[in-house]
Write a protein that holds these residues in place. Structure first.
Motif, PDB file in Angstrom:
ATOM      1  N   PHE A 198       0.831  -0.997  -0.081  1.00  0.00           N
ATOM      2  CA  PHE A 198      -0.044  -0.201  -0.005  1.00  0.00           C
ATOM      3  C   PHE A 198       0.944   1.300   0.129  1.00  0.00           C
ATOM      4  N   ILE A 199       0.429   2.375  -0.449  1.00  0.00           N
ATOM      5  CA  ILE A 199       0.964   3.561  -0.443  1.00  0.00           C
ATOM      6  C   ILE A 199       0.722   4.440   0.960  1.00  0.00           C
ATOM      7  N   LYS A 204       5.862   3.374  -1.241  1.00  0.00           N
ATOM      8  CA  LYS A 204       5.174   1.996  -1.082  1.00  0.00           C
ATOM      9  C   LYS A 204       5.655   1.152  -0.093  1.00  0.00           C
ATOM     10  N   LEU A 205       4.738   0.741   0.808  1.00  0.00           N
ATOM     11  CA  LEU A 205       5.210  -0.392   1.944  1.00  0.00           C
ATOM     12  C   LEU A 205       4.544  -1.660   1.405  1.00  0.00           C
ATOM     13  N   LYS A 206       5.297  -2.708   2.166  1.00  0.00           N
ATOM     14  CA  LYS A 206       4.910  -3.809   2.118  1.00  0.00           C
ATOM     15  C   LYS A 206       4.737  -4.538   3.521  1.00  0.00           C
ATOM     16  N   GLY A 207       3.650  -5.632   3.337  1.00  0.00           N
ATOM     17  CA  GLY A 207       3.589  -5.847   5.005  1.00  0.00           C
ATOM     18  C   GLY A 207       2.378  -7.246   4.979  1.00  0.00           C
ATOM     19  N   VAL A 220       4.088  -4.138   9.084  1.00  0.00           N
ATOM     20  CA  VAL A 220       5.296  -3.774   8.127  1.00  0.00           C
ATOM     21  C   VAL A 220       6.327  -3.834   8.976  1.00  0.00           C
ATOM     22  N   GLN A 221       7.251  -4.712   8.606  1.00  0.00           N
ATOM     23  CA  GLN A 221       8.630  -5.140   9.162  1.00  0.00           C
ATOM     24  C   GLN A 221       9.477  -3.580   9.217  1.00  0.00           C
ATOM     25  N   ASP A 222       9.828  -3.364  10.273  1.00  0.00           N
ATOM     26  CA  ASP A 222      10.754  -2.068  10.693  1.00  0.00           C
ATOM     27  C   ASP A 222      11.779  -2.233  11.517  1.00  0.00           C
ATOM     28  N   LYS A 223      13.020  -2.118  11.522  1.00  0.00           N
ATOM     29  CA  LYS A 223      13.848  -2.436  12.665  1.00  0.00           C
ATOM     30  C   LYS A 223      13.578  -1.378  13.833  1.00  0.00           C
ATOM     31  N   ASN A 224      13.012  -0.209  13.637  1.00  0.00           N
ATOM     32  CA  ASN A 224      12.689   0.489  15.032  1.00  0.00           C
ATOM     33  C   ASN A 224      11.118   0.351  15.239  1.00  0.00           C
ATOM     34  N   GLY A 225      10.408  -1.010  14.637  1.00  0.00           N
ATOM     35  CA  GLY A 225       8.953  -1.182  15.130  1.00  0.00           C
ATOM     36  C   GLY A 225       8.856  -1.322  16.654  1.00  0.00           C
ATOM     37  N   VAL A 240      -5.241   0.390   7.545  1.00  0.00           N
ATOM     38  CA  VAL A 240      -5.431   0.734   5.896  1.00  0.00           C
ATOM     39  C   VAL A 240      -6.993   0.610   5.313  1.00  0.00           C
ATOM     40  N   ASP A 241      -7.210   1.533   4.679  1.00  0.00           N
ATOM     41  CA  ASP A 241      -8.463   1.158   3.759  1.00  0.00           C
ATOM     42  C   ASP A 241      -8.477   0.058   2.831  1.00  0.00           C
ATOM     43  N   LEU A 242      -9.521  -0.789   2.927  1.00  0.00           N
ATOM     44  CA  LEU A 242      -9.343  -1.835   2.305  1.00  0.00           C
ATOM     45  C   LEU A 242      -8.925  -1.762   0.614  1.00  0.00           C
TER      46      LEU A 242
END
Length: 247
Positions: A198-199, A204-207, A220-225, A240-242
């Motif tokens: 999704f944007i 653009k992010l992937k999850g 969404v994978q993020d080392k700071n999550g 996120v809206d579908l």
């Protein structure tokens, strides 16, 4: 004081009373003119409740209950189509200070026709959103009766099941109305666990889809999550809206 606990109707009587209420609500409501519910107001719930009190309960609430009822509509309810809220200290309150709230999850009825399958509520097959709403309110009315007689209520208990069956012919306490999760799977071909993109703020992010309600919860994978899985990987959570999700 009139006793409502002993009331018991046969199937034919229940169906006739329910059909009569269906038609009377359509006559009285500004918003609901067929079995299809496109709009609804708190006043519609109040009218429907008063019809049930009159037709099924011989005005038991009106004549016996000294407190008050509150009616509300929610678009955030994703599992329960109805909810009865009662003070936990009902047993020590003065009767006139008791407020019982009926809260209805309206999306279940707005979305009724978006899925083409049989929709059962409380063990009874329904034909449209209004019939489904009636059965949900019947269920909540049983909660209110049990609260007023016994100061607590659980639809898992035998006492509740007996009340619901005697008054309304209910054979279980659940609904099979379309959920946001089911609609997402049908309309957007999305399921929990799907890898998606999704944007977000132009990027653009992937999850992975973690949960689906009105929107999807995406991890969404993020080392700071701040969220960490069993493997020690960190994630950031997004709602996120579908229609913004790409599978």
């Amino acid at each position: 004081m009139k006793i409502i606990i002993g009331y018991k109707y046969d199937k034919e009587t229940i169906e006739k009373k329910r059909a009569y209420i269906f038609n009377e609500l359509i006559k009285a409501s500004v918003n609901i003119k067929t079995g299809i519910i496109k709009d609804i107001s708190i006043s519609d719930l109040k009218i429907l409740f008063e019809l049930y009190d009159s037709i099924f309960l011989s005005n038991w609430f009106k004549d016996t209950f000294k407190g008050s009822f509150k009616f509300s509509l929610s678009k955030r309810m994703t599992k329960s189509a109805g909810l009865t809220l009662c003070p936990k200290n009902i047993n020590v309150l003065n009767p006139e200070n008791i407020v019982i709230e009926f809260r209805i999850g309206v999306n279940f009825f707005f979305q009724y026709d978006l899925i083409d399958r049989t929709k059962i509520v409380c063990g009874i097959e329904t034909n449209n959103g209004l019939e489904a709403l009636q059965l949900v309110l019947e269920h909540e009315i049983c909660h209110a009766i049990e609260y007023l007689y016994f100061y607590k209520s659980s639809c898992r208990g035998d006492r509740f099941k007996t009340i619901a069956n005697n008054l309304f012919g209910h054979t279980n306490s659940y609904h099979q109305l379309p959920t946001n999760k089911e609609l997402a799977m049908k309309k957007f071909d999305l399921s929990i666990g799907d890898k998606i993109s999704f944007i977000f703020k132009g990027k653009k992010l992937k999850g992975i889809i973690y949960r689906i309600n009105k929107r999807a919860t995406i991890m969404v994978q993020d080392k700071n999550g701040q969220y960490v899985d069993k493997q020690g990987d960190r994630y950031v959570k997004y709602y996120v809206d579908l229609n913004r999700i790409v599978k």
